[in-house]
Motif scaffolding. Sequence first.
Motif, mmCIF file in Angstrom:
data_model
loop_
_atom_site.group_PDB
_atom_site.id
_atom_site.type_symbol
_atom_site.label_atom_id
_atom_site.label_comp_id
_atom_site.label_asym_id
_atom_site.label_seq_id
_atom_site.Cartn_x
_atom_site.Cartn_y
_atom_site.Cartn_z
ATOM 1 N N ARG A 121 0.834 -1.219 0.000
ATOM 2 C CA ARG A 121 0.000 0.000 0.000
ATOM 3 C C ARG A 121 0.861 1.259 0.000
ATOM 4 O O ARG A 121 0.485 2.286 -0.579
ATOM 5 C CB ARG A 121 -0.958 -0.010 1.180
ATOM 6 C CG ARG A 121 -0.336 0.124 2.556
ATOM 7 C CD ARG A 121 -1.437 0.065 3.632
ATOM 8 N NE ARG A 121 -0.949 0.307 4.958
ATOM 9 C CZ ARG A 121 -0.450 -0.619 5.767
ATOM 10 N NH1 ARG A 121 -0.340 -1.869 5.329
ATOM 11 N NH2 ARG A 121 -0.048 -0.309 6.988
ATOM 12 N N LYS A 124 2.142 1.624 -3.580
ATOM 13 C CA LYS A 124 1.073 2.092 -4.456
ATOM 14 C C LYS A 124 0.854 3.591 -4.277
ATOM 15 O O LYS A 124 0.705 4.338 -5.252
ATOM 16 C CB LYS A 124 -0.220 1.331 -4.152
ATOM 17 C CG LYS A 124 -1.379 1.717 -5.049
ATOM 18 C CD LYS A 124 -2.622 0.882 -4.726
ATOM 19 C CE LYS A 124 -3.782 1.268 -5.643
ATOM 20 N NZ LYS A 124 -5.005 0.468 -5.342
ATOM 21 N N LYS A 125 0.863 4.044 -3.021
ATOM 22 C CA LYS A 125 0.664 5.463 -2.730
ATOM 23 C C LYS A 125 1.805 6.311 -3.291
ATOM 24 O O LYS A 125 1.609 7.459 -3.703
ATOM 25 C CB LYS A 125 0.548 5.649 -1.214
ATOM 26 C CG LYS A 125 0.149 7.037 -0.781
ATOM 27 C CD LYS A 125 -0.400 7.058 0.651
ATOM 28 C CE LYS A 125 0.443 6.321 1.631
ATOM 29 N NZ LYS A 125 -0.065 6.427 3.021
ATOM 30 N N SER A 126 3.012 5.727 -3.342
ATOM 31 C CA SER A 126 4.183 6.453 -3.848
ATOM 32 C C SER A 126 4.394 6.259 -5.344
ATOM 33 O O SER A 126 5.343 6.811 -5.908
ATOM 34 C CB SER A 126 5.441 5.992 -3.101
ATOM 35 O OG SER A 126 5.329 6.237 -1.719
ATOM 36 N N GLY A 127 3.548 5.456 -5.980
ATOM 37 C CA GLY A 127 3.674 5.223 -7.409
ATOM 38 C C GLY A 127 4.852 4.336 -7.776
ATOM 39 O O GLY A 127 5.413 4.462 -8.872
ATOM 40 N N VAL A 128 5.219 3.428 -6.895
ATOM 41 C CA VAL A 128 6.366 2.543 -7.129
ATOM 42 C C VAL A 128 5.903 1.243 -7.772
ATOM 43 O O VAL A 128 5.007 0.570 -7.257
ATOM 44 C CB VAL A 128 7.095 2.231 -5.799
ATOM 45 C CG1 VAL A 128 8.164 1.173 -6.026
ATOM 46 C CG2 VAL A 128 7.694 3.496 -5.211
ATOM 47 N N ASP A 129 6.495 0.894 -8.902
ATOM 48 C CA ASP A 129 6.256 -0.404 -9.539
ATOM 49 C C ASP A 129 7.426 -1.307 -9.136
ATOM 50 O O ASP A 129 8.511 -1.224 -9.701
ATOM 51 C CB ASP A 129 6.195 -0.245 -11.058
ATOM 52 C CG ASP A 129 5.841 -1.549 -11.770
ATOM 53 O OD1 ASP A 129 5.994 -2.617 -11.154
ATOM 54 O OD2 ASP A 129 5.432 -1.491 -12.951
ATOM 55 N N LYS A 130 7.197 -2.150 -8.158
ATOM 56 C CA LYS A 130 8.297 -2.914 -7.568
ATOM 57 C C LYS A 130 8.983 -3.835 -8.571
ATOM 58 O O LYS A 130 10.189 -4.075 -8.474
ATOM 59 C CB LYS A 130 7.808 -3.706 -6.354
ATOM 60 C CG LYS A 130 6.718 -4.721 -6.643
ATOM 61 C CD LYS A 130 6.208 -5.356 -5.352
ATOM 62 C CE LYS A 130 5.098 -6.363 -5.633
ATOM 63 N NZ LYS A 130 4.564 -6.942 -4.366
ATOM 64 N N GLN A 346 12.066 3.621 1.920
ATOM 65 C CA GLN A 346 12.145 3.913 0.491
ATOM 66 C C GLN A 346 13.528 4.474 0.133
ATOM 67 O O GLN A 346 14.119 4.102 -0.887
ATOM 68 C CB GLN A 346 11.048 4.905 0.097
ATOM 69 C CG GLN A 346 10.943 5.159 -1.390
ATOM 70 C CD GLN A 346 9.750 6.052 -1.740
ATOM 71 O OE1 GLN A 346 9.155 6.684 -0.866
ATOM 72 N NE2 GLN A 346 9.391 6.098 -2.999
#
Length: 446
Positions: A121, A124-130, A346
């Motif tokens: 979550r 997703k909030k930070s716009g990270v595509d792991k 992060q």
Amino acid sequence: MPISRRRIRLSAALAGAGLLISGCANPSVGNDRDDPTKPVTLTFWHGWSTPGEMKAINDSIARFEKLHRNITVKVVPNVTDETMNQALRAGGDDAPDVVSSFTTNNVGQYCSSGMWANLDRFMKKSGVDKEKVFPKTLLDYTSYQGKQCALPLLADSYGLYYNKDAFKKAGITRPPQTMSELKRDAVKLTRRAKDGSYQQVGFMPNFRLYQNSPDRMFAQWGPTYFDKHGKAQLAKDPATKKFFATQRELIEAQGGYGPLEKFRARFGEEMSSQNAFLTQKLAMHMDGEWRGLMLRQAKAKFGWDTAPMPVPDDQADTYGRGYLTGTVAGIAHSSQHQNAAWELVQFLTMNTEQVVRFANDIHNVPSTKAALKSPELDADPTFRTFLDIAQNRHSVAMPPSINGGQYVTALMDFSYDVEAGKVHDLDKGLRGLDAQIDADNLQSEN
């Protein structure tokens, strides 16, 4: 300096003794609605302990605090998994906000217990595509049953160190790439005194040597430990018997288990100046990327180089693979400052400049795709061998389990008996090992 591997073994032993928390734990509820722009003090617990490691961590925190003026980080070093898990279970003001562990085998416990917060979550909030940030294998060992409760914080890969002077003397022109070549070269490189005692062993296959635990050696076969239902299947995987057969061949080709064990007992401590590879008692040796820095600091009196570990002859196309593990970082579920804690996690795990600088400082493999390709990485070719291993699509890590490293401990104990000739029916023994692992997992679930 290397990550403290002896603590990893202790954590595995604690898991095997049932001292780590099980999936039924009820962690304290934290707060994921804090404002990360407000002044706050975070507590960060980690396991690094040597002066060089702690300096690298403190430098990293200083860089973070310079970017986040409102966040102060209190760093607590040399924390074991047992201490950390007890604190997280208790919760309260003394519990950490950000946590890290050397023991990837325990990720299943971290995720299933709820003690470490699910990071999906936050990403997703930070716009990270792991999937775009981290190599797949590293993502695999930081998640469990769909929960990404940890992220990679540098990695380790395992390869072959070899004595170039000994190779030249034996007429060997390149490092072995297959297991049959490893056996052939090991025999050529083994030297004895007039009384028959060993002066140098080509390659010590015994599992009790330094980093030679069976899970790391077994990685070269690409094993499948569990089926899709989570049941142990070592007895069903043909690679398991081939692995033990190859290890036995390596032992017998160099004189037998008893004589090799007697020679091994004379080796110095792994991290000391009496390390068996450094003192040329071993001509080839499996180890991690940190060993190169130690060899240079010790001013090794021989030429040496690195290569991937050999692979089975029937899997020659996978040469370049290796065993992967590493440090993981996450957010304590009990933290009242989870959004601020995410800023630190992060930064430590995804900021390319930070990851590269930290990797260079402690001579570990960086854990993001961007950092692995950075021109700022240590350019030493002996180190880059391990970067290539980390990026090889055939490289593997141990799959997370609900009981942490307990199944790894069971495999180790069984492997010690196999190499010593105490297991007379390997098929029966492997079936018993699978049953033990399944029973342990079932007990952890309950």
